[in-house]
Design a protein around this motif. Structure first.
Motif, PDB file in Angstrom:
ATOM      1  N   PHE A 124     -10.360   3.406   2.187  1.00 12.19           N
ATOM      2  CA  PHE A 124      -9.296   4.227   1.598  1.00 12.19           C
ATOM      3  C   PHE A 124      -8.857   5.361   2.522  1.00 12.19           C
ATOM      4  O   PHE A 124      -8.025   6.177   2.154  1.00 12.19           O
ATOM      5  CB  PHE A 124      -9.811   4.847   0.295  1.00 12.19           C
ATOM      6  CG  PHE A 124     -11.095   5.626   0.528  1.00 12.19           C
ATOM      7  CD1 PHE A 124     -11.035   6.913   1.002  1.00 12.19           C
ATOM      8  CD2 PHE A 124     -12.335   5.028   0.336  1.00 12.19           C
ATOM      9  CE1 PHE A 124     -12.200   7.626   1.266  1.00 12.19           C
ATOM     10  CE2 PHE A 124     -13.495   5.722   0.585  1.00 12.19           C
ATOM     11  CZ  PHE A 124     -13.431   7.022   1.067  1.00 12.19           C
ATOM     12  N   CYS A 140      -7.236  14.194   5.787  1.00 14.28           N
ATOM     13  CA  CYS A 140      -7.857  13.027   6.418  1.00 14.28           C
ATOM     14  C   CYS A 140      -6.970  12.153   7.297  1.00 14.28           C
ATOM     15  O   CYS A 140      -6.650  11.028   6.941  1.00 14.28           O
ATOM     16  CB  CYS A 140      -8.438  12.115   5.357  1.00 14.28           C
ATOM     17  SG  CYS A 140      -9.311  13.001   4.117  1.00 14.28           S
ATOM     18  N   ILE A 163     -13.568  13.500  -5.770  1.00 13.29           N
ATOM     19  CA  ILE A 163     -12.250  13.717  -5.158  1.00 13.29           C
ATOM     20  C   ILE A 163     -11.325  12.595  -5.589  1.00 13.29           C
ATOM     21  O   ILE A 163     -11.476  11.455  -5.149  1.00 13.29           O
ATOM     22  CB  ILE A 163     -12.352  13.691  -3.608  1.00 13.29           C
ATOM     23  CG1 ILE A 163     -13.577  14.473  -3.115  1.00 13.29           C
ATOM     24  CG2 ILE A 163     -11.069  14.206  -2.969  1.00 13.29           C
ATOM     25  CD1 ILE A 163     -14.043  14.057  -1.727  1.00 13.29           C
ATOM     26  N   PRO A 164     -10.394  12.867  -6.499  1.00 21.74           N
ATOM     27  CA  PRO A 164      -9.433  11.812  -6.856  1.00 21.74           C
ATOM     28  C   PRO A 164      -8.702  11.349  -5.586  1.00 21.74           C
ATOM     29  O   PRO A 164      -8.273  12.185  -4.781  1.00 21.74           O
ATOM     30  CB  PRO A 164      -8.479  12.506  -7.824  1.00 21.74           C
ATOM     31  CG  PRO A 164      -9.254  13.676  -8.350  1.00 21.74           C
ATOM     32  CD  PRO A 164     -10.142  14.115  -7.221  1.00 21.74           C
ATOM     33  N   TYR A 165      -8.626  10.069  -5.411  1.00 23.63           N
ATOM     34  CA  TYR A 165      -8.018   9.477  -4.198  1.00 23.63           C
ATOM     35  C   TYR A 165      -6.655  10.096  -3.891  1.00 23.63           C
ATOM     36  O   TYR A 165      -5.799  10.235  -4.758  1.00 23.63           O
ATOM     37  CB  TYR A 165      -7.885   7.963  -4.416  1.00 23.63           C
ATOM     38  CG  TYR A 165      -7.057   7.237  -3.398  1.00 23.63           C
ATOM     39  CD1 TYR A 165      -7.429   7.207  -2.057  1.00 23.63           C
ATOM     40  CD2 TYR A 165      -5.881   6.572  -3.771  1.00 23.63           C
ATOM     41  CE1 TYR A 165      -6.668   6.527  -1.113  1.00 23.63           C
ATOM     42  CE2 TYR A 165      -5.119   5.887  -2.840  1.00 23.63           C
ATOM     43  CZ  TYR A 165      -5.520   5.874  -1.510  1.00 23.63           C
ATOM     44  OH  TYR A 165      -4.757   5.203  -0.587  1.00 23.63           O
ATOM     45  N   ARG A 172      -7.170  18.333  -3.813  1.00 28.15           N
ATOM     46  CA  ARG A 172      -6.887  18.714  -2.435  1.00 28.15           C
ATOM     47  C   ARG A 172      -5.762  19.710  -2.329  1.00 28.15           C
ATOM     48  O   ARG A 172      -4.759  19.584  -2.991  1.00 28.15           O
ATOM     49  CB  ARG A 172      -6.586  17.472  -1.619  1.00 28.15           C
ATOM     50  CG  ARG A 172      -7.858  16.709  -1.450  1.00 28.15           C
ATOM     51  CD  ARG A 172      -7.713  15.547  -0.536  1.00 28.15           C
ATOM     52  NE  ARG A 172      -9.061  15.108  -0.249  1.00 28.15           N
ATOM     53  CZ  ARG A 172      -9.679  15.309   0.890  1.00 28.15           C
ATOM     54  NH1 ARG A 172      -9.045  15.912   1.871  1.00 28.15           N
ATOM     55  NH2 ARG A 172     -10.911  14.915   1.064  1.00 28.15           N
ATOM     56  N   VAL A 203     -16.916  20.302   8.120  1.00 28.69           N
ATOM     57  CA  VAL A 203     -16.642  19.265   9.121  1.00 28.69           C
ATOM     58  C   VAL A 203     -16.274  18.017   8.328  1.00 28.69           C
ATOM     59  O   VAL A 203     -17.098  17.154   8.055  1.00 28.69           O
ATOM     60  CB  VAL A 203     -17.845  19.029  10.059  1.00 28.69           C
ATOM     61  CG1 VAL A 203     -17.410  18.163  11.245  1.00 28.69           C
ATOM     62  CG2 VAL A 203     -18.441  20.338  10.543  1.00 28.69           C
ATOM     63  N   PRO A 226     -19.037  13.100  11.761  1.00 28.89           N
ATOM     64  CA  PRO A 226     -19.708  14.137  12.557  1.00 28.89           C
ATOM     65  C   PRO A 226     -21.107  13.744  13.026  1.00 28.89           C
ATOM     66  O   PRO A 226     -21.503  14.076  14.141  1.00 28.89           O
ATOM     67  CB  PRO A 226     -19.775  15.336  11.610  1.00 28.89           C
ATOM     68  CG  PRO A 226     -19.296  14.882  10.286  1.00 28.89           C
ATOM     69  CD  PRO A 226     -18.575  13.596  10.461  1.00 28.89           C
TER      70      PRO A 226
HETATM   71  N1  SAH Z   1     -16.878  10.909   7.965  1.00 26.93           N
HETATM   72  C1  SAH Z   1     -17.254  12.013   7.130  1.00 26.93           C
HETATM   73  C2  SAH Z   1     -16.297  13.180   7.183  1.00 26.93           C
HETATM   74  C3  SAH Z   1     -14.812  12.925   7.160  1.00 26.93           C
HETATM   75  S1  SAH Z   1     -14.069  12.441   5.639  1.00 26.93           S
HETATM   76  C4  SAH Z   1     -17.514  11.542   5.721  1.00 26.93           C
HETATM   77  O1  SAH Z   1     -17.399  10.345   5.469  1.00 26.93           O
HETATM   78  O2  SAH Z   1     -17.908  12.345   4.876  1.00 26.93           O
HETATM   79  C5  SAH Z   1     -14.261  13.810   4.547  1.00 26.93           C
HETATM   80  C6  SAH Z   1     -14.170  13.422   3.086  1.00 26.93           C
HETATM   81  O3  SAH Z   1     -12.834  13.063   2.721  1.00 26.93           O
HETATM   82  C7  SAH Z   1     -15.046  12.226   2.756  1.00 26.93           C
HETATM   83  O4  SAH Z   1     -15.754  12.413   1.563  1.00 26.93           O
HETATM   84  C8  SAH Z   1     -14.012  11.137   2.624  1.00 26.93           C
HETATM   85  O5  SAH Z   1     -14.490  10.078   1.884  1.00 26.93           O
HETATM   86  C9  SAH Z   1     -12.842  11.859   1.994  1.00 26.93           C
HETATM   87  N2  SAH Z   1     -11.579  11.127   2.090  1.00 26.93           N
HETATM   88  C10 SAH Z   1     -11.123  10.385   3.123  1.00 26.93           C
HETATM   89  N3  SAH Z   1      -9.933   9.832   2.838  1.00 26.93           N
HETATM   90  C11 SAH Z   1      -9.601  10.223   1.590  1.00 26.93           C
HETATM   91  C12 SAH Z   1      -8.488   9.974   0.729  1.00 26.93           C
HETATM   92  N4  SAH Z   1      -7.476   9.214   1.111  1.00 26.93           N
HETATM   93  N5  SAH Z   1      -8.503  10.557  -0.496  1.00 26.93           N
HETATM   94  C13 SAH Z   1      -9.521  11.335  -0.885  1.00 26.93           C
HETATM   95  N6  SAH Z   1     -10.587  11.619  -0.116  1.00 26.93           N
HETATM   96  C14 SAH Z   1     -10.644  11.069   1.112  1.00 26.93           C
END
Ligand code: SAH
Length: 354
Positions: free
Chosen positions: A117, A334, A288-290, A325, A156, A162
């Motif tokens: 996603f 992201c 975190i809602p997508y 967000r 981060v 990271p």
């Molecule tokens: N690789 C690390 C850090 C970067 S992503 C990790 O996986 O935690 C940081 C956060 O944002 C993660 O929890 C990730 O799943 C979330 N994230 C990434 N894309 C997203 C999206 N489209 N909608 C909501 N959250 C998202």
């Protein structure tokens, strides 16, 4: 050219200053200008002799990157699309929330973890950022603040994994947390990881106790491997073991992150399983809602589905926090801005913030 930020994070600035024919204490002065006084031109470094300043201008540079795009949202969120010396692009963000001044930084160009996603990993990983490039994001974002304000938190959570770049991340975070650096307490610095057990074990052995957030996204291995492909060779249990151990040695309460995807991982049975998995752990569940990524088939769950998910978990005594967000309108999430710029959908210079 000598890259001064890299020299600072690698503790090599004194040697450089000596090579330029100056006494050791000049390194401290130079470092203070760059890290604490937020000055990025040698002329402004008024306690350095003019001849030295000229020499610095000839042989050294502070920034290895340029700002390809700078956007500001109505809520005060500012986002930088940073261009690296080799043309790669990364993103970093400054979020304003009450007294908090939180920055979100990237650790790699692209990402190899393949979360289905997420915009950052759609083209895989290009390379690790250097310690200097990670620190540069902090300093660049710090420069956006008025003089009387300070950065208070770092997450981060930008582009990249990271813990897949831990050896370059740690020197940069050290600069962030040290007294003669940015002076941000380690517990206000969050490393968000997909969950790489050997690297989490490495964190357990450190003296500095950063806050750890583990991106879980599913309550069982079958589903997690579908959503987070790298899970295939790791498995949830190993991640939880490593995370529990980190909690034991650090006393830092863990956060688990869970991106809620409509119909995929937001059903009552998922909430039930998740509650069972997390029960007894002094952890926070960050849901975190997508956040929709153009071109991807996933959907944000309805408010009702979100509420249902929350209620089931809370009924089992799990502490749940929903993260909505900030800065969505400027694609502050992201890897999205970089993606748009790659597809040339965003004009890079002089465009008004959207
Ligand atoms: N690789 C690390 C850090 C970067 S992503 C990790 O996986 O935690 C940081 C956060 O944002 C993660 O929890 C990730 O799943 C979330 N994230 C990434 N894309 C997203 C999206 N489209 N909608 C909501 N959250 C998202």
């Amino acid at each position: 050219m000598i890259d001064l930020v890299e020299q600072i994070v690698r503790h090599q600035l004194e040697d450089t200053v000596k090579e330029l024919g100056q006494p050791k204490f000049r390194a401290k002065q130079l470092r203070e200008w760059i890290v604490q006084n937020r000055v990025d031109s040698f002329e402004e470094m008024t306690n350095l002799p003019k001849a030295f300043r000229e020499k610095l201008a000839e042989s050294c540079r502070i920034w290895t990157t340029t700002i390809a795009k700078h956007t500001t949202a109505d809520d005060g969120t500012e986002k930088l699309l940073v261009q690296l010396h080799d043309g790669g692009r990364i993103e970093c963000v400054l979020l304003r929330d009450g007294d908090r001044r939180t920055i979100c930084i990237s650790s790699q160009v692209g990402c190899a973890m393949g979360c289905v996603f997420c915009a950052s990993g759609l083209d895989g990983v290009e390379r690790n950022l250097t310690a200097g490039e990670i620190a540069e994001q902090m300093l660049r974002l710090q420069m956006l603040l008025p003089e009387e304000e300070r950065l208070s938190h770092i997450v981060v959570m930008g582009m990249g994994e990271p813990l897949a770049n831990i050896d370059r991340l740690l020197p940069a975070l050290n600069l962030a947390s040290s007294e003669d650096g940015l002076g941000i307490s380690a517990r206000r610095i969050t490393i968000s990881t997909v969950g790489l057990p050997p690297a989490i074990d490495k964190l357990s052995k450190l003296d500095t106790r950063y806050h750890l957030a583990v991106s879980l996204h599913a309550p069982n291995d079958e589903l997690r491997t579908q959503i987070v492909p790298v899970n295939k060779t790791i498995g949830i249990q190993k991640i939880l073991d490593a995370a529990d151990h980190y909690f034991e040695v650090s006393g830092r309460r863990l956060t688990f992150e869970y991106v809620l995807l409509s119909e995929l991982n937001d059903r009552p049975e998922h909430a039930q399983q998740l509650a069972k998995l997390l029960k007894g752990r002094p952890a926070l569940l960050n849901v975190i809602p997508y956040n929709p990524v153009p071109g991807l088939p996933y959907e944000t769950p309805t408010v009702q589905a979100q509420q249902r998910f929350r209620e089931i978990l809370e009924s089992h005594g799990i502490t749940v926090k929903f993260r909505h967000r900030k800065g969505d309108k400027i694609n502050a999430a992201c890897g999205q801005l970089r993606r748009l710029s790659k597809e040339n959908l965003v004009p890079l210079e002089g465009s008004a913030p959207t």
